[in-house]
Scaffold this active site. Structure first.
Site, PDB file in Angstrom:
ATOM      1  N   CYS A  11       0.868  -1.176   0.000  1.00  0.00           N
ATOM      2  CA  CYS A  11       0.000   0.000   0.000  1.00  0.00           C
ATOM      3  C   CYS A  11       0.906   1.228   0.000  1.00  0.00           C
ATOM      4  O   CYS A  11       2.047   1.145  -0.445  1.00  0.00           O
ATOM      5  CB  CYS A  11      -1.003  -0.020   1.160  1.00  0.00           C
ATOM      6  SG  CYS A  11      -0.298   0.225   2.809  1.00  0.00           S
ATOM      7  N   ARG A  17      -3.577  -0.633   5.255  1.00  0.00           N
ATOM      8  CA  ARG A  17      -4.111  -1.722   4.429  1.00  0.00           C
ATOM      9  C   ARG A  17      -3.166  -2.903   4.261  1.00  0.00           C
ATOM     10  O   ARG A  17      -3.571  -4.058   4.456  1.00  0.00           O
ATOM     11  CB  ARG A  17      -4.514  -1.172   3.057  1.00  0.00           C
ATOM     12  CG  ARG A  17      -5.683  -0.220   3.084  1.00  0.00           C
ATOM     13  CD  ARG A  17      -5.844   0.521   1.759  1.00  0.00           C
ATOM     14  NE  ARG A  17      -4.751   1.470   1.551  1.00  0.00           N
ATOM     15  CZ  ARG A  17      -4.623   2.215   0.459  1.00  0.00           C
ATOM     16  NH1 ARG A  17      -5.500   2.117  -0.526  1.00  0.00           N
ATOM     17  NH2 ARG A  17      -3.619   3.075   0.340  1.00  0.00           N
TER      18      ARG A  17
END
Length: 203
Positions: A11, A17
């Site tokens: 990410c 994430r």
């Protein structure tokens, strides 16, 4: 370790994430001895822990043992050592290819890969693995190559955002939850795929 199949989650900052996806997948495939999972960021907040909001979300999904996570910067070396690279956005996927063009055929967005996997039947997978050595990472790499080839056979999606996971950094817990709702099903699909490949290679 070098003969293990390496999955890399990518990410931006490597604090929301990608580490969530990393540790969720680790929990799901812990019984597959030949798979390693890690993460990195295209603009990493190097040395930082997983964000507090992401920790809360991760715990709600039963993710454990993420306390040791520290963000790290994506590099050519990390990419070169990875067998499957999964980004959260199409822009990050392009950045990966720009940084290391040789990984083009093994980089996907996470949700794109899950969509392609969902279209792969057990019969197709068994056929693709029929002539592959069962040693180490080889069957997993062959399976990824098969998924990559299926890109041209699957209809394009109408909304490119369907292949991406929204960035929750700096937003409310509700946005983090929405991001997780996009990410978790894709990781679950990935885990089932890796288990399918593993089961096909058991003799």
């Amino acid at each position: 370790m070098e003969n293990n199949f390496s999955v890399l989650m990518v990410c931006t900052g490597n604090i929301c994430r990608s580490p969530f996806a990393e540790y969720l997948l680790v929990n799901l495939v812990q019984d597959i001895k030949r798979v390693n999972v890690s993460s990195a960021g295209t603009n990493a907040m190097v040395g930082e822990r997983m964000s507090p909001e992401t920790q809360t979300i991760a715990e709600s999904y039963g993710v454990q043992n993420f306390e040791s996570h520290r963000a790290r910067q994506l590099s050519e070396e990390i990419l070169g050592a990875s067998d499957l690279i999964l980004t959260m956005t199409r822009r990050q996927r392009r950045r990966v290819v720009e940084l290391e063009p040789r990984v083009t055929r093994r980089v996907f967005t996470l949700r794109e890969f899950a969509r392609l996997v969902a279209a792969t039947t057990d019969e197709m997978l068994a056929s693709d693995l029929a002539e592959v050595s069962f040693e180490g990472k080889q069957p997993f790499r062959a399976a990824v190559q098969s998924i990559a080839l299926s890109r041209s056979q699957l209809s394009s999606i109408s909304d490119p955002a369907e292949d991406e996971v929204v960035d929750p950094y700096g937003h409310s817990l509700e946005v983090h939850q929405a991001s997780a709702q996009q990410l978790v099903p894709a990781v679950n699909t990935l885990a089932k795929f890796l288990m399918r490949v593993s089961s096909e290679t058991v003799t």
